[in-house]
Design an enzyme around this catalytic site. Structure first.
Site, PDB file in Angstrom:
ATOM      1  N   SER A 173       0.643  -1.119  -0.032  1.00  0.00           N
ATOM      2  CA  SER A 173      -0.084  -0.014  -0.025  1.00  0.00           C
ATOM      3  C   SER A 173       0.958   1.206  -0.307  1.00  0.00           C
ATOM      4  CB  SER A 173      -1.162   0.146   1.222  1.00  0.00           C
ATOM      5  OG  SER A 173      -1.872   0.927   1.204  1.00  0.00           O
ATOM      6  N   ASP A 435      -7.718  -4.833  -7.024  1.00  0.00           N
ATOM      7  CA  ASP A 435      -7.345  -3.762  -5.919  1.00  0.00           C
ATOM      8  C   ASP A 435      -7.558  -2.274  -6.895  1.00  0.00           C
ATOM      9  OD1 ASP A 435      -6.458  -1.961  -4.141  1.00  0.00           O
ATOM     10  OD2 ASP A 435      -4.467  -2.726  -4.725  1.00  0.00           O
ATOM     11  N   HIS A 460      -5.924  -5.857  -2.857  1.00  0.00           N
ATOM     12  CA  HIS A 460      -4.916  -5.229  -1.956  1.00  0.00           C
ATOM     13  C   HIS A 460      -3.956  -5.921  -1.402  1.00  0.00           C
ATOM     14  CE1 HIS A 460      -3.721  -1.159  -1.416  1.00  0.00           C
ATOM     15  NE2 HIS A 460      -3.861  -1.024  -0.055  1.00  0.00           N
TER      16      HIS A 460
END
Length: 493
Positions: A173, A435, A460
């Site tokens: 991330s 994602d 993700h």
């Protein structure tokens, strides 16, 4: 962004009528969940590093204590191998990542020393007495990268590591971006990096986010029915808000009636019910510790099956049933759409908050990343456009943080790091097709020295979690491919 942190983040659930459990693409506690498969293994204790407060001023000697974790159980200090550095992000570091996850599997194979540094201003790493706007000036990706560089140098000295020892950065991330940027900015300290689900392009109006959400519904269900029902549900809600708002109040279990609600309250309501789907898609089928095992089967397919199930119930009622599940999952007694309540919570300058204020500050001063409805008006309406999010920046941090300020900040970030034209080598960029953050990342190999892996059907940071018997062949193959890149870069079999 939230996946946020990195090193594993707990879902902090408590009874509340306040804070949204999912804001600005960030789950409560950060964007990366705690790794699945943890069964009570011994965890390393927290250690503390004396870190500089302001790396931009050499004469500023102020320091603070930064938290980190070490797992040296695979390491031979007499025959020194690589050092794996997991980069912390927008939530607290979780020591369970020190014993579980794909990076631990790689560490066992390559006999690596594993270290995880918590990001400043998140978790228990508190550089200042509070998180007032004045003190938040030291919260930035620039300072975080400098923290990492200073830390690496200190660990080289502490562990008496030879100059030939190679550091490999890992992040998912926002820390996936940091991993790539660390390799870019400090190539003499970091030899290679694995950047998972990292948004490299700072974009203020991130309208593509909900476009990917809708595409993901089609991809996972193999048809248009789920999207059609979702579109119908939102159209029905919009119509009833004009004629029978009390029905929407009851079905969506709002904390207060719509009578007297402000324009921003209504925008926040629509954003909240859209966020339910954003949360569902972003973390679809990942192998992390769920807040409750009964929600483990809450996936795109099961929710879409609920929406498209035959029967006489209108679409909005099915969407309301999903909303109730989300409220229960996050231990919320009702849906609080109050804009003022949200702003009040984000104005809280104490360290008791769970990181939402800090992450919002970074979006207002560096990234944007505002998941607006502008790209999917037909499905979600256009109730939460860019102005809605810019207004939040101004209301939380001050009038200075207006549209021009946020846009200029994002442009500076892109200029500083290179965005999607980042000029670096020995970084593997990993993204999943489900994602939404992949829309701001590198998904196709542009340079063989900086390859991209695009995993069909995954969400993700999926490649970071421990292996599962339910993993797709594409995900299994991606983990192997990452291992092969690491082996090549480390000159190991």
């Amino acid at each position: 962004m939230r996946c946020l942190t990195i090193a594993g983040l707990l879902f902090l659930c408590y009874v509340t009528q306040g804070v949204k459990h999912f804001r600005l693409g960030r789950g409560k506690g950060g964007n990366l969940g705690a790794p699945g498969g943890y069964s009570g293994e011994k965890l390393p204790p927290a250690q503390w590093f004396k870190q500089r407060l302001d790396h931009s001023s050499p004469s500023d000697l102020r320091t603070w204590k930064q938290r980190y974790f070490v797992n040296d159980s695979f390491y031979d200090f007499n025959k020194q191998g690589p050092v794996f550095l997991m980069i912390g992000g927008e939530g607290p570091a979780d020591p369970r990542w020190m014993v579980k996850g794909a990076w631990i599997d790689y560490a066992k194979k390559f006999n690596a020393l594993c270290i995880n540094l918590e990001h400043r201003y998140y978790g228990e790493s508190h550089p200042t007495e509070d998180i007032s706007v004045k003190n938040l000036q030291y919260l930035s990706s620039y300072q975080a990268l400098a923290d990492l560089a200073n830390f690496i140098t200190a660990m080289n000295n502490k562990y008496k590591l030879q100059r030939s020892v190679r550091w490999i950065a890992f992040g998912g991330s926002y820390p996936g971006s940091l991993a790539a940027w660390l390799r870019l900015k400090y190539p003499h300290l970091v030899y290679a990096a694995v950047s998972s689900s990292g948004p490299l392009l700072a974009k203020v109006n991130f309208m593509e986010y909900y476009e990917v959400v809708v595409d993901a519904l089609r991809e996972k269900t193999g048809g248009e029915d789920c999207v059609t029902e979702l579109k119908s549900a939102h159209n029905q809600i919009t119509a009833m808000m004009q004629t029978h708002p009390h029905i929407v109040e009851k079905e969506f279990r709002v904390c207060k009636p719509f009578e007297g609600a402000s324009e921003n309250d209504i925008k926040n309501f629509y954003n909240s019910i859209a966020d339910d789907f954003a949360d569902l898609v972003q973390y679809n089928e990942d192998n992390r510790i769920s807040a409750d095992v009964k929600y483990k089967n809450l996936t795109i397919n099961t929710v879409c099956n609920m929406l498209t199930s035959p029967g006489s119930e209108p679409a909005y009622k099915k969407l309301a049933a999903f909303n109730s599940i989300i409220l229960e999952k996050s231990n919320q007694t009702c849906l609080d759409y109050s804009y003022d309540n949200m702003i009040k919570e984000l104005r809280n300058m104490s360290w008791g908050s769970e990181g939402a204020r800090q992450w919002m500050y970074q979006t207002c001063t560096e990234f944007g990343f505002y998941q607006t409805s502008s790209g999917e008006i037909e499905v979600f309406g256009n109730q939460f456009n860019l102005d809605f999010f810019i207004q939040q920046c101004e209301d939380v941090f001050g009038k200075k943080y207006n549209a021009d300020f946020v846009q200029a900040s994002a442009e500076w970030t892109n200029s500083n790091y290179g965005a999607l034209d980042i000029a670096t080598t020995r970084v593997v960029f990993v993204h999943g097709s489900v994602d939404p953050w992949h829309a701001l990342g590198i998904t196709k190999t542009q340079d063989n020295d900086a390859p991209a892996i695009y995993i069909k059907g995954t969400a993700h940071c999926a490649n970071m979690y421990p292996r599962s018997e339910n993993d797709s062949s594409d995900l299994i193959e991606a983990r192997v491919e990452i291992e092969q890149y690491l082996a090549g870069w480390l000159g190991l079999p």
